[in-house]
Design an enzyme around this catalytic site. Structure first.
Site, PDB file in Angstrom:
ATOM      1  N   SER A  21      39.183  49.778  48.767  1.00  0.00           N
ATOM      2  CA  SER A  21      39.588  50.112  50.139  1.00  0.00           C
ATOM      3  C   SER A  21      40.758  49.223  50.599  1.00  0.00           C
ATOM      4  O   SER A  21      41.609  49.662  51.366  1.00  0.00           O
ATOM      5  CB  SER A  21      38.411  50.027  51.118  1.00  0.00           C
ATOM      6  OG  SER A  21      37.956  48.708  51.250  1.00  0.00           O
ATOM      7  N   ASN A  22      40.809  47.999  50.092  1.00  0.00           N
ATOM      8  CA  ASN A  22      41.977  47.163  50.415  1.00  0.00           C
ATOM      9  C   ASN A  22      43.232  47.699  49.732  1.00  0.00           C
ATOM     10  O   ASN A  22      44.312  47.673  50.310  1.00  0.00           O
ATOM     11  CB  ASN A  22      41.738  45.704  50.015  1.00  0.00           C
ATOM     12  CG  ASN A  22      41.009  44.930  51.093  1.00  0.00           C
ATOM     13  OD1 ASN A  22      41.580  44.614  52.135  1.00  0.00           O
ATOM     14  ND2 ASN A  22      39.729  44.649  50.866  1.00  0.00           N
ATOM     15  N   ILE A  97      38.135  36.161  36.648  1.00  0.00           N
ATOM     16  CA  ILE A  97      38.843  34.906  36.904  1.00  0.00           C
ATOM     17  C   ILE A  97      40.023  34.822  35.945  1.00  0.00           C
ATOM     18  O   ILE A  97      39.854  34.911  34.723  1.00  0.00           O
ATOM     19  CB  ILE A  97      37.886  33.706  36.758  1.00  0.00           C
ATOM     20  CG1 ILE A  97      36.814  33.822  37.855  1.00  0.00           C
ATOM     21  CG2 ILE A  97      38.639  32.386  36.866  1.00  0.00           C
ATOM     22  CD1 ILE A  97      35.752  32.758  37.806  1.00  0.00           C
ATOM     23  N   ASN A 112      45.061  36.424  47.102  1.00  0.00           N
ATOM     24  CA  ASN A 112      43.736  37.053  47.050  1.00  0.00           C
ATOM     25  C   ASN A 112      43.174  37.166  48.457  1.00  0.00           C
ATOM     26  O   ASN A 112      43.508  36.370  49.331  1.00  0.00           O
ATOM     27  CB  ASN A 112      42.802  36.181  46.199  1.00  0.00           C
ATOM     28  CG  ASN A 112      41.401  36.759  46.089  1.00  0.00           C
ATOM     29  OD1 ASN A 112      41.230  37.969  45.893  1.00  0.00           O
ATOM     30  ND2 ASN A 112      40.386  35.925  46.226  1.00  0.00           N
ATOM     31  N   HIS A 114      39.536  37.095  50.417  1.00  0.00           N
ATOM     32  CA  HIS A 114      38.158  36.665  50.186  1.00  0.00           C
ATOM     33  C   HIS A 114      37.353  36.858  51.471  1.00  0.00           C
ATOM     34  O   HIS A 114      37.800  36.466  52.551  1.00  0.00           O
ATOM     35  CB  HIS A 114      38.145  35.190  49.766  1.00  0.00           C
ATOM     36  CG  HIS A 114      36.775  34.694  49.455  1.00  0.00           C
ATOM     37  ND1 HIS A 114      36.137  34.979  48.262  1.00  0.00           N
ATOM     38  CD2 HIS A 114      35.894  33.979  50.183  1.00  0.00           C
ATOM     39  CE1 HIS A 114      34.938  34.436  48.278  1.00  0.00           C
ATOM     40  NE2 HIS A 114      34.768  33.822  49.436  1.00  0.00           N
ATOM     41  N   GLU A 179      39.866  42.518  57.272  1.00  0.00           N
ATOM     42  CA  GLU A 179      40.616  42.354  56.016  1.00  0.00           C
ATOM     43  C   GLU A 179      41.825  43.295  55.996  1.00  0.00           C
ATOM     44  O   GLU A 179      42.918  42.907  55.576  1.00  0.00           O
ATOM     45  CB  GLU A 179      39.719  42.663  54.804  1.00  0.00           C
ATOM     46  CG  GLU A 179      38.595  41.661  54.616  1.00  0.00           C
ATOM     47  CD  GLU A 179      37.809  41.887  53.317  1.00  0.00           C
ATOM     48  OE1 GLU A 179      38.353  42.449  52.351  1.00  0.00           O
ATOM     49  OE2 GLU A 179      36.627  41.492  53.273  1.00  0.00           O
TER      50      GLU A 179
HETATM   51  C1  GRF Z   1      36.539  42.795  49.825  1.00  0.00           C
HETATM   52  O1  GRF Z   1      35.548  42.385  50.716  1.00  0.00           O
HETATM   53  C2  GRF Z   1      37.378  41.615  49.394  1.00  0.00           C
HETATM   54  O2  GRF Z   1      37.518  40.654  50.386  1.00  0.00           O
HETATM   55  C3  GRF Z   1      36.569  41.051  48.247  1.00  0.00           C
HETATM   56  O3  GRF Z   1      36.050  42.182  47.581  1.00  0.00           O
HETATM   57  C4  GRF Z   1      35.951  43.268  48.498  1.00  0.00           C
HETATM   58  C5  GRF Z   1      36.730  44.399  47.901  1.00  0.00           C
HETATM   59  O4  GRF Z   1      36.597  45.588  48.603  1.00  0.00           O
HETATM   60  N1  GRF Z   1      37.367  40.183  47.433  1.00  0.00           N
HETATM   61  P1  GRF Z   1      37.527  46.832  48.243  1.00  0.00           P
HETATM   62  O5  GRF Z   1      37.357  47.112  46.746  1.00  0.00           O
HETATM   63  O6  GRF Z   1      38.931  46.485  48.597  1.00  0.00           O
HETATM   64  O7  GRF Z   1      36.984  47.975  49.063  1.00  0.00           O
END
Ligand code: GRF
Length: 192
Positions: A21-22, A97, A112, A114, A179
């Site tokens: 989703s990001n 990693i 990144n 987080h 995010e």
């Molecule tokens: C998000 O909460 C991000 O912060 C973390 O993993 C999740 C990924 O979500 N690192 P998506 O795959 O972007 O929906």
């Protein structure tokens, strides 16, 4: 740090492992006229990652590498990253990693997101741990990637209040919304 040269958009790769989703949100951001990035490559360690469909839909080249063999996967990643002249790597839910060596090659160019208020709750299960330890706030952080897990320099953070009746899912949902705001903002911050 300036990665952007002239008015050209920075060639960017996004690394994912799951839902994406990001990634979807960053693709949307990249399409704005004034966006500093152009997403040219998506790399996944998981061929079943749902997020890969966003690459397909948007005609972005995608590669799947098996990170069980980190060295080999990084070698293949490096080859295509260099070939495509990628200047920024955005990790977005990438569950591997990266080696010190790989990070060194792209020093200051890997970021990144987080889902916690770093330095609190590095690693996995951040929402569960934040609720369990009765924090009043959690949130999300965009940071540079260095060789220590979730420990690189912080670019941007957003606090999210933890409600009394929050579950992992409800908190995760509210934090994800933030995010989607801070990842593009952080990218603009380092590139503009
Ligand atoms: C998000 O909460 C991000 O912060 C973390 O993993 C999740 C990924 O979500 N690192 P998506 O795959 O972007 O929906």
């Amino acid at each position: 740090m300036k990665i952007l040269s002239g008015n050209k958009k920075t060639k960017t790769a996004v690394f994912i492992s799951g839902k994406g989703s990001n990634l979807k949100n960053l693709i949307k951001f990249s399409k704005f006229k004034n966006s500093p990035i152009k997403i040219d490559l998506v790399i996944s360690n998981n061929k079943y990652a749902k997020g890969l469909r966003y690459a397909s839909k948007n005609k972005i080249e995608k590669k799947i590498f098996n990170f069980n063999n980190t060295k080999n996967a990084e070698k293949k990643s490096l080859k295509i990253l260099l070939k495509k002249k990628i200047k920024l790597i955005c990790l977005a839910g990438f569950m591997e990693i990266l080696s010190k060596n790989f990070i060194k090659i792209f020093k200051g160019k890997i970021i990144n997101i987080h889902p916690s208020l770093l330095p609190k709750f590095k690693g996995l299960n951040t929402h569960k741990r934040a609720i369990k330890s009765k924090e009043s706030f959690s949130g999300c952080t965009v940071h540079y990637v260095n060789s220590k897990l979730d420990s690189g320099k912080i670019i941007l953070q957003k606090k999210v209040r933890i409600r009394k009746n929050d579950t992992v899912l409800s908190l995760q949902k509210r934090i994800l919304k933030e995010e989607y705001k801070i990842y593009p903002k952080a990218i603009s911050k380092i590139l503009n």
